[in-house]
Design an enzyme around this catalytic site. Structure first.
Site, PDB file in Angstrom:
ATOM      1  N   HIS A   1      41.878  -5.400 -16.994  1.00 11.76           N
ATOM      2  CA  HIS A   1      40.592  -4.752 -16.717  1.00 11.76           C
ATOM      3  C   HIS A   1      40.678  -4.007 -15.381  1.00 11.76           C
ATOM      4  O   HIS A   1      40.384  -4.573 -14.328  1.00 11.76           O
ATOM      5  CB  HIS A   1      39.484  -5.808 -16.670  1.00 11.76           C
ATOM      6  CG  HIS A   1      38.098  -5.263 -16.564  1.00 11.76           C
ATOM      7  ND1 HIS A   1      37.138  -5.438 -17.532  1.00 11.76           N
ATOM      8  CD2 HIS A   1      37.498  -4.531 -15.597  1.00 11.76           C
ATOM      9  CE1 HIS A   1      36.010  -4.859 -17.155  1.00 11.76           C
ATOM     10  NE2 HIS A   1      36.204  -4.298 -15.971  1.00 11.76           N
TER      11      HIS A   1
ATOM     12  N   GLY B   1      32.227   3.231 -10.845  1.00 13.05           N
ATOM     13  CA  GLY B   1      31.064   3.310  -9.970  1.00 13.05           C
ATOM     14  C   GLY B   1      30.220   4.544 -10.185  1.00 13.05           C
ATOM     15  O   GLY B   1      30.222   5.162 -11.235  1.00 13.05           O
TER      16      GLY B   1
ATOM     17  N   THR C   1      30.431   2.245 -16.231  1.00 15.82           N
ATOM     18  CA  THR C   1      29.084   2.750 -16.441  1.00 15.82           C
ATOM     19  C   THR C   1      29.079   4.215 -16.841  1.00 15.82           C
ATOM     20  O   THR C   1      28.313   4.645 -17.695  1.00 15.82           O
ATOM     21  CB  THR C   1      28.255   2.598 -15.136  1.00 15.82           C
ATOM     22  OG1 THR C   1      28.449   1.299 -14.612  1.00 15.82           O
ATOM     23  CG2 THR C   1      26.782   2.833 -15.403  1.00 15.82           C
TER      24      THR C   1
ATOM     25  N   TYR D   1      30.323   1.607 -21.225  1.00 16.41           N
ATOM     26  CA  TYR D   1      29.197   0.682 -21.366  1.00 16.41           C
ATOM     27  C   TYR D   1      28.366   0.940 -22.624  1.00 16.41           C
ATOM     28  O   TYR D   1      27.771   0.031 -23.183  1.00 16.41           O
ATOM     29  CB  TYR D   1      28.251   0.833 -20.165  1.00 16.41           C
ATOM     30  CG  TYR D   1      28.593   0.043 -18.921  1.00 16.41           C
ATOM     31  CD1 TYR D   1      29.881  -0.409 -18.671  1.00 16.41           C
ATOM     32  CD2 TYR D   1      27.603  -0.226 -17.979  1.00 16.41           C
ATOM     33  CE1 TYR D   1      30.174  -1.105 -17.516  1.00 16.41           C
ATOM     34  CE2 TYR D   1      27.890  -0.928 -16.818  1.00 16.41           C
ATOM     35  CZ  TYR D   1      29.176  -1.370 -16.589  1.00 16.41           C
ATOM     36  OH  TYR D   1      29.464  -2.063 -15.439  1.00 16.41           O
TER      37      TYR D   1
ATOM     38  N   ARG E   1      29.033 -15.056 -13.252  1.00 16.46           N
ATOM     39  CA  ARG E   1      27.832 -14.645 -12.503  1.00 16.46           C
ATOM     40  C   ARG E   1      26.897 -15.816 -12.242  1.00 16.46           C
ATOM     41  O   ARG E   1      26.076 -15.770 -11.321  1.00 16.46           O
ATOM     42  CB  ARG E   1      27.085 -13.538 -13.257  1.00 16.46           C
ATOM     43  CG  ARG E   1      27.901 -12.262 -13.442  1.00 16.46           C
ATOM     44  CD  ARG E   1      27.052 -11.185 -14.093  1.00 16.46           C
ATOM     45  NE  ARG E   1      27.813 -10.023 -14.482  1.00 16.46           N
ATOM     46  CZ  ARG E   1      28.104  -8.992 -13.700  1.00 16.46           C
ATOM     47  NH1 ARG E   1      27.681  -9.008 -12.441  1.00 16.46           N
ATOM     48  NH2 ARG E   1      28.788  -7.964 -14.152  1.00 16.46           N
TER      49      ARG E   1
ATOM     50  N   ASP F   1      39.295  -6.150 -12.044  1.00 19.94           N
ATOM     51  CA  ASP F   1      38.294  -5.080 -12.023  1.00 19.94           C
ATOM     52  C   ASP F   1      38.707  -4.014 -10.993  1.00 19.94           C
ATOM     53  O   ASP F   1      37.865  -3.376 -10.369  1.00 19.94           O
ATOM     54  CB  ASP F   1      36.908  -5.620 -11.704  1.00 19.94           C
ATOM     55  CG  ASP F   1      35.781  -4.734 -12.235  1.00 19.94           C
ATOM     56  OD1 ASP F   1      36.075  -3.750 -12.941  1.00 19.94           O
ATOM     57  OD2 ASP F   1      34.612  -5.016 -11.921  1.00 19.94           O
TER      58      ASP F   1
ATOM     59  N   SER G   1      33.638  -0.314  -8.891  1.00 22.42           N
ATOM     60  CA  SER G   1      32.662  -0.498  -7.820  1.00 22.42           C
ATOM     61  C   SER G   1      32.079  -1.902  -7.892  1.00 22.42           C
ATOM     62  O   SER G   1      32.054  -2.527  -8.951  1.00 22.42           O
ATOM     63  CB  SER G   1      31.538   0.530  -7.926  1.00 22.42           C
ATOM     64  OG  SER G   1      30.762   0.301  -9.092  1.00 22.42           O
TER      65      SER G   1
END
Length: 383
Positions: free
Chosen positions: A64, A71, A102, A133, A230, A278, A282
């Site tokens: 990933h 970002g 995104t 996304y 998270r 990642d 961002s």
């Protein structure tokens, strides 16, 4: 070039003991007792690395990474930069999977594909996911299925956003169709055909993925969820999903060692867990009203850093943690010549000091990219 890495403590990733590794033409030719004098008599270039007191492990796989940056949630000035070759190699990463995030408007699948091809020319192995996304998601050919079948580097779809205000809020049926397309593409091309899901902080957690398994004829291995740490509730949900046969992925951060230990302690199937960085994505920060308030940039180095920190600080052995960045990742992505030290596998090899786990040497497809911790091969535009 023939390379012999001798007398290291080999983890394949399971421990094999003190052995030597013979590399010929970019492949692992033998692991075991190797008489280097026999090869030196062939009048061919032979490089011998003494790995006494070191551990020798497979090159790391990062599933990933935002190869062309990510970002933009704070405006155009917050778009993160492209990744460079040594960002990977100095972190022991020899195989990487790129994706969009995104932004599927100003960042394009064709640009991602070109970047992946460029990094491969520079020495590492690269793959990409199609999409971003949103659902319907951007593709190269106009179809997720066709991208997976026709484009060699496309191995699945990603990163499809669920439980996140930045996603397209897809219906369950829309997700099922996308996952099915990726799977059929994989079946017809002998690829993984997985769908890699970005999981946001929303209240639904991984509920949509559980429903996909319950209501549609979708094999669990086709679902691969990331950003699962998270909250404790989300990790618990990820444990339940992994125990159904899907794979889940932790995005590395300073809390990663504790989360891996938590995952194991609470019955999570470690064979269905991976880590990712990642990288160059961002790290946006939002307030409780969803307003953007700050931004950071993820580093690929966190993959190696946090995996080794887990071994140092948690009750987990090296052979338990290594699969999370090698063989587990190769399994879910069907990378059949990656993730292990074994005969006829690609010679992606990392040599680390035992105990400190400091990187000494990194080989990608048999070529030394890092020597004594310093990059000896740099990207085209790196100084």
């Amino acid at each position: 070039m023939i390379t012999i890495i001798k007398n290291g403590e080999v983890y394949a990733p399971e421990p094999l003991g003190i052995k030597s590794v013979l590399i010929v033409d970019g492949k692992i030719a033998k692991i075991g007792e190797i008489d280097e004098s026999l090869y030196q008599k062939l009048d061919l270039p032979v490089e011998v690395i003494d790995a006494s007191g070191d551990v020798v492990v497979p090159g790391f796989i990062d599933p990933h990474v935002h190869l062309i940056g990510g970002g933009g949630e704070g405006g155009f000035a917050t778009r993160t930069p492209e990744l460079q070759l040594t960002d990977l190699t100095t972190a022991g990463i020899t195989t990487v999977v790129g994706l969009l995030g995104t932004d599927g408007t100003t960042r394009h699948m064709t640009s991602l594909l070109a970047k992946a091809r460029g990094l491969e020319e520079e020495g590492v192995t690269t793959y990409i996911y199609t999409g971003n996304y949103h659902v319907p998601t951007p593709t190269i050919t106009g179809s997720v299925k066709d991208d997976v079948i026709l484009i060699d580097k496309v191995i699945g779809a990603a990163e499809i956003a669920i439980s996140d205000s930045r996603g397209a809020q897809p219906s369950l049926h829309e997700l099922a169709k996308l996952v099915a397309e990726a799977r059929i593409g994989g079946l017809l091309s002998k690829k993984a055909g997985v769908t890699h899901f970005h999981t946001g902080p929303g209240k639904e957690k991984l509920g949509l993925l559980h429903q996909l398994l319950e209501k549609f004829e979708i094999p669990p291995i086709q679902l691969y969820a990331t950003h699962i740490t998270r909250s404790q509730e989300l990790v618990d949900d990820a444990i339940a999903l992994a125990n159904k046969g899907s794979y889940v992925d932790i995005t590395c951060s300073k809390s990663t060692p504790e989360w891996i230990a938590y995952f194991k302690k609470h019955g999570g199937d470690l064979s269905h867990l991976t880590l990712s960085s990642d990288g160059n994505g961002s790290l946006p920060v939002f307030d409780d009203k969803g307003q953007f308030i700050g931004l950071g940039v993820a580093s690929p180095y966190t993959l190696f850093e946090q995996a080794m920190e887990t071994v140092r600080t948690q009750d987990l052995r090296l052979e338990e943690v290594l699969p999370l960045i090698t063989s587990n990742t190769a399994t879910v992505l069907k990378l059949t010549s990656k993730g292990r030290l074994a005969e006829n596998y690609d010679a992606d090899v990392v040599v680390m000091q035992k105990g400190t786990y400091a990187l000494r040497h990194v080989y990608a497809k048999g070529k030394r990219m890092v020597e004594e911790g310093l990059a000896v091969v740099k990207g085209t535009f790196e100084k």
